[in-house]
Design an enzyme around this catalytic site. Structure first.
Site, PDB file in Angstrom:
ATOM      1  CE1 TYR A  86      -3.958  -1.925   5.349  1.00  0.00           C
ATOM      2  CE2 TYR A  86      -3.195   0.159   4.963  1.00  0.00           C
ATOM      3  CZ  TYR A  86      -3.877  -0.829   4.317  1.00  0.00           C
ATOM      4  OH  TYR A  86      -4.015  -1.069   2.998  1.00  0.00           O
ATOM      5  CB  SER A 111      -0.679   0.144   1.254  1.00  0.00           C
ATOM      6  OG  SER A 111      -1.388   1.227   1.642  1.00  0.00           O
TER       7      SER A 111
END
Ligand code: NAP
Length: 266
Positions: free
Chosen positions: A158, A145
């Site tokens: 995250y 990501s």
């Protein structure tokens, strides 16, 4: 040559788009996630356009599930050829600050986030890297990501777990150099997917916004000023599998795909 490609989180979202983009007569796509029926539906869709596919139950956070999936892959290799492609796409995001535990969430959010976004993919790679190296052929792509390269608000664990995934990809690729096995990562900014839909609903509820206003907020955080499509991410993953560029970390930000910058090697 007939071969297998395993895609984690293939039941929905970006993983489903990757599975469909991989449909080809010589490749059996193994659609893997916790929801077997949803994986079977994607596999059926691939078969309906002439591709080959099978569904695989897999929870990447559980060692026993990874071991069972590896056993099933070994059986399927007798029919479909060796597993030569692995896409670590399964992932999840919990919304919380660096010093907060999200309300109502059982267990440690840091452990949950690292299990699904880092240790799971790492363990899966460890389950398949041996045979790939002995055959001298393998392509691994990790769906990390943009949060693996920079911070975003309210998703601290995250961000940390995705940074771990990018760092691991680079370190592992260095060790795989010359082995015939390659590892790369793709780092998308916000993608128009079920994950972002849920995020938009949470943000909208939190700020008293409409869902459209929340989605526009996410799109505005992308340097290209728009949400990425799931098909765009899938196309980038397929390109990385085809090109077999070892150690490549590709950023998708709504503009043309670009390389993630890295400090020079010592
Ligand atoms: N959407 C974005 O904006 C965005 C941006 C950058 C990176 N990413 C990354 O892209 C990947 C896919 O995201 P998405 O947007 O497609 O998310 P999504 O729509 O929520 O789909 C997540 C997928 O992962 C699977 N999954 C979740 N936990 C799992 C587990 N423990 N074991 C196996 N499978 C599991 C889910 O299937 P089951 O529920 O059936 O298990 C589902 O197929 C993730 O790694 C995410 O971090 C997304």
């Amino acid at each position: 040559m007939s071969h297998l490609a395993l895609v984690t989180g293939g039941s929905a979202g970006i993983g489903r788009a990757i599975c469909l983009a991989l449909a080809a007569p010589e490749r059996t796509v193994l659609v893997a996630s916790r929801r077997l029926a949803a994986c079977e539906a994607v596999a059926e869709q691939i078969r309906s356009v002439g591709g080959r596919a099978a569904a695989l139950e897999l929870d990447v956070t559980r060692a026993d599930s990874i071991a069972a999936a590896a056993g099933r892959v070994a059986e399927l290799e007798d029919i479909g050829g060796p597993l030569t492609e692995l896409v670590n796409n399964a992932g999840a995001v919990d919304v919380h600050g660096a010093f907060e535990q999200p309300a109502g969430l059982a267990g440690d959010v840091w452990k949950r986030q690292f299990d699904v976004n880092f240790h799971g993919p790492r363990r899966l790679i460890e389950a398949f890297i041996g045979p790939m190296r002995s055959r001298g052929i393998g392509r691994i792509v990790n769906v990390a990501s943009a949060a693996g390269l920079r911070a975003f608000p309210s998703i601290a664990a995250y961000v940390a777990a995705k940074h771990a995934m990018v760092g691991y990809t680079r370190a592992a690729a260095m060790e795989l150099s010359g082995s015939g096995v390659t590892m790369a990562a793709v780092c998308p900014y916000y993608v128009d997917s079920p994950m972002i839909d849920r995020g938009a609903a949470e943000l909208a509820a939190d700020r008293g916004w409409s869902r459209e206003r929340a989605l526009a907020e996410f799109a505005g955080r992308n340097p290209g000023g728009r949400l990425l499509s799931m098909d765009e991410v899938a196309a980038a993953v397929v390109d990385l599998l085809k090109s077999g560029c070892n150690g490549r970390v590709l950023v998708l930000d709504g503009g043309p795909p670009r390389e993630a910058s890295e400090e020079p090697e010592p």
